[in-house]
Scaffold this motif. Structure first.
Motif, PDB file in Angstrom:
ATOM      1  N   ALA A  24      -5.767  -2.331  -4.302  1.00  0.00           N
ATOM      2  CA  ALA A  24      -7.194  -1.596  -4.764  1.00  0.00           C
ATOM      3  C   ALA A  24      -7.127  -0.805  -5.716  1.00  0.00           C
ATOM      4  O   ALA A  24      -6.966   0.459  -5.892  1.00  0.00           O
ATOM      5  N   PRO A  25      -6.484  -1.344  -6.954  1.00  0.00           N
ATOM      6  CA  PRO A  25      -6.020  -0.287  -8.119  1.00  0.00           C
ATOM      7  C   PRO A  25      -7.095   0.089  -8.922  1.00  0.00           C
ATOM      8  O   PRO A  25      -7.057   1.325  -9.437  1.00  0.00           O
ATOM      9  N   ARG A  26      -8.472  -0.386  -8.837  1.00  0.00           N
ATOM     10  CA  ARG A  26      -9.535   0.352  -9.680  1.00  0.00           C
ATOM     11  C   ARG A  26      -9.929   1.343  -8.652  1.00  0.00           C
ATOM     12  O   ARG A  26     -10.248   2.356  -9.291  1.00  0.00           O
ATOM     13  N   PRO A  38      -6.439   0.655 -14.226  1.00  0.00           N
ATOM     14  CA  PRO A  38      -6.243  -0.117 -12.917  1.00  0.00           C
ATOM     15  C   PRO A  38      -4.697  -0.787 -13.273  1.00  0.00           C
ATOM     16  O   PRO A  38      -4.020  -1.211 -12.040  1.00  0.00           O
ATOM     17  N   GLY A  39      -4.538  -1.404 -14.550  1.00  0.00           N
ATOM     18  CA  GLY A  39      -3.571  -2.195 -14.737  1.00  0.00           C
ATOM     19  C   GLY A  39      -2.173  -1.235 -14.504  1.00  0.00           C
ATOM     20  O   GLY A  39      -0.958  -1.812 -13.787  1.00  0.00           O
ATOM     21  N   LEU A  40      -2.161   0.000 -14.887  1.00  0.00           N
ATOM     22  CA  LEU A  40      -1.179   0.821 -14.391  1.00  0.00           C
ATOM     23  C   LEU A  40      -0.816   0.960 -13.202  1.00  0.00           C
ATOM     24  O   LEU A  40       0.363   1.001 -12.665  1.00  0.00           O
ATOM     25  N   VAL A  41      -1.965   1.196 -12.323  1.00  0.00           N
ATOM     26  CA  VAL A  41      -1.678   1.278 -10.766  1.00  0.00           C
ATOM     27  C   VAL A  41      -1.143  -0.032 -10.194  1.00  0.00           C
ATOM     28  O   VAL A  41      -0.302   0.288  -9.422  1.00  0.00           O
ATOM     29  N   GLY A  45       2.309  -0.251  -8.247  1.00  0.00           N
ATOM     30  CA  GLY A  45       2.224  -0.971  -6.990  1.00  0.00           C
ATOM     31  C   GLY A  45       3.422  -2.065  -6.859  1.00  0.00           C
ATOM     32  O   GLY A  45       4.295  -2.146  -5.995  1.00  0.00           O
ATOM     33  N   ALA A  46       3.621  -2.784  -8.051  1.00  0.00           N
ATOM     34  CA  ALA A  46       4.554  -3.874  -8.159  1.00  0.00           C
ATOM     35  C   ALA A  46       5.794  -3.335  -8.100  1.00  0.00           C
ATOM     36  O   ALA A  46       6.564  -3.760  -7.292  1.00  0.00           O
ATOM     37  N   ASP A  72       9.763   7.628  -8.601  1.00  0.00           N
ATOM     38  CA  ASP A  72       9.229   8.864  -8.364  1.00  0.00           C
ATOM     39  C   ASP A  72       8.703   9.749  -9.436  1.00  0.00           C
ATOM     40  O   ASP A  72       7.868  10.384  -9.864  1.00  0.00           O
ATOM     41  N   VAL A  73       9.983   9.895 -10.272  1.00  0.00           N
ATOM     42  CA  VAL A  73       9.651  10.727 -11.765  1.00  0.00           C
ATOM     43  C   VAL A  73       8.647   9.953 -12.462  1.00  0.00           C
ATOM     44  O   VAL A  73       7.915  10.554 -13.188  1.00  0.00           O
ATOM     45  N   MET A  74       8.651   8.642 -12.585  1.00  0.00           N
ATOM     46  CA  MET A  74       7.577   8.112 -13.304  1.00  0.00           C
ATOM     47  C   MET A  74       6.369   8.460 -12.700  1.00  0.00           C
ATOM     48  O   MET A  74       5.296   8.611 -13.417  1.00  0.00           O
ATOM     49  N   ASP A  75       6.106   8.320 -11.365  1.00  0.00           N
ATOM     50  CA  ASP A  75       4.635   8.709 -10.712  1.00  0.00           C
ATOM     51  C   ASP A  75       4.495  10.087 -11.167  1.00  0.00           C
ATOM     52  O   ASP A  75       3.000  10.440 -11.401  1.00  0.00           O
ATOM     53  N   LEU A  76       5.309  11.003 -10.843  1.00  0.00           N
ATOM     54  CA  LEU A  76       4.924  12.391 -11.513  1.00  0.00           C
ATOM     55  C   LEU A  76       4.378  12.579 -12.672  1.00  0.00           C
ATOM     56  O   LEU A  76       3.737  13.467 -13.025  1.00  0.00           O
TER      57      LEU A  76
END
Length: 129
Positions: A24-26, A38-41, A45-46, A72-76
């Motif tokens: 569900a990236p979009r 959505p590509g970044l999401v 996910g990958a 996690d650092v990338m996510d933050l």
């Protein structure tokens, strides 16, 4: 505390979160005020699925959990950018708080595994006397 067991739980969590981001990236991108990404999401996910698979392949090894900390650092970082774009978005604020809490759990688990199974960080060997 059984850090190896905790690491396996983090592996399950990684795969579940990654699957949601892949499926569900979009929807996730829209909720995080990033409808054009959505590509970044999907890429995040990958990365999560790969992190979970690595944990299962080498459960109990702190390097796999330190890799989660880097993720996690990338996510933050990405969520911080989303928060600047949409400061009133409660979904972004909640995601930031959740990822910060998971990051703390990842660090505690990695440090615990370092103590139980041998240090992965720092990379140099301790001096012998």
């Amino acid at each position: 505390m059984d850090y190896k067991r905790l690491s396996i739980g983090l592996g399950v969590f990684s795969i579940a979160l990654g699957a949601a981001e892949l499926l569900a990236p979009r929807r996730i991108a829209k909720a995080l005020s990033a409808p054009d990404h959505p590509g970044l999401v999907r890429a995040f996910g990958a990365r999560e699925v790969a992190a979970g698979a690595a944990i299962f392949q080498a459960s109990g090894h702190s390097t796999t959990i330190w890799n989660r900390v880097l993720g996690d650092v990338m996510d933050l970082t990405a969520l911080g950018a989303a928060a600047r774009r949409a400061p009133g978005n409660r979904a972004v604020q909640a995601a930031l708080a959740f990822v910060a809490a998971v990051t703390a759990l990842d660090v505690v688990t990695a440090l615990g595994l370092d103590r139980q199974t041998g240090r992965a960080l720092p990379l140099r060997e301790p001096a012998t006397t």
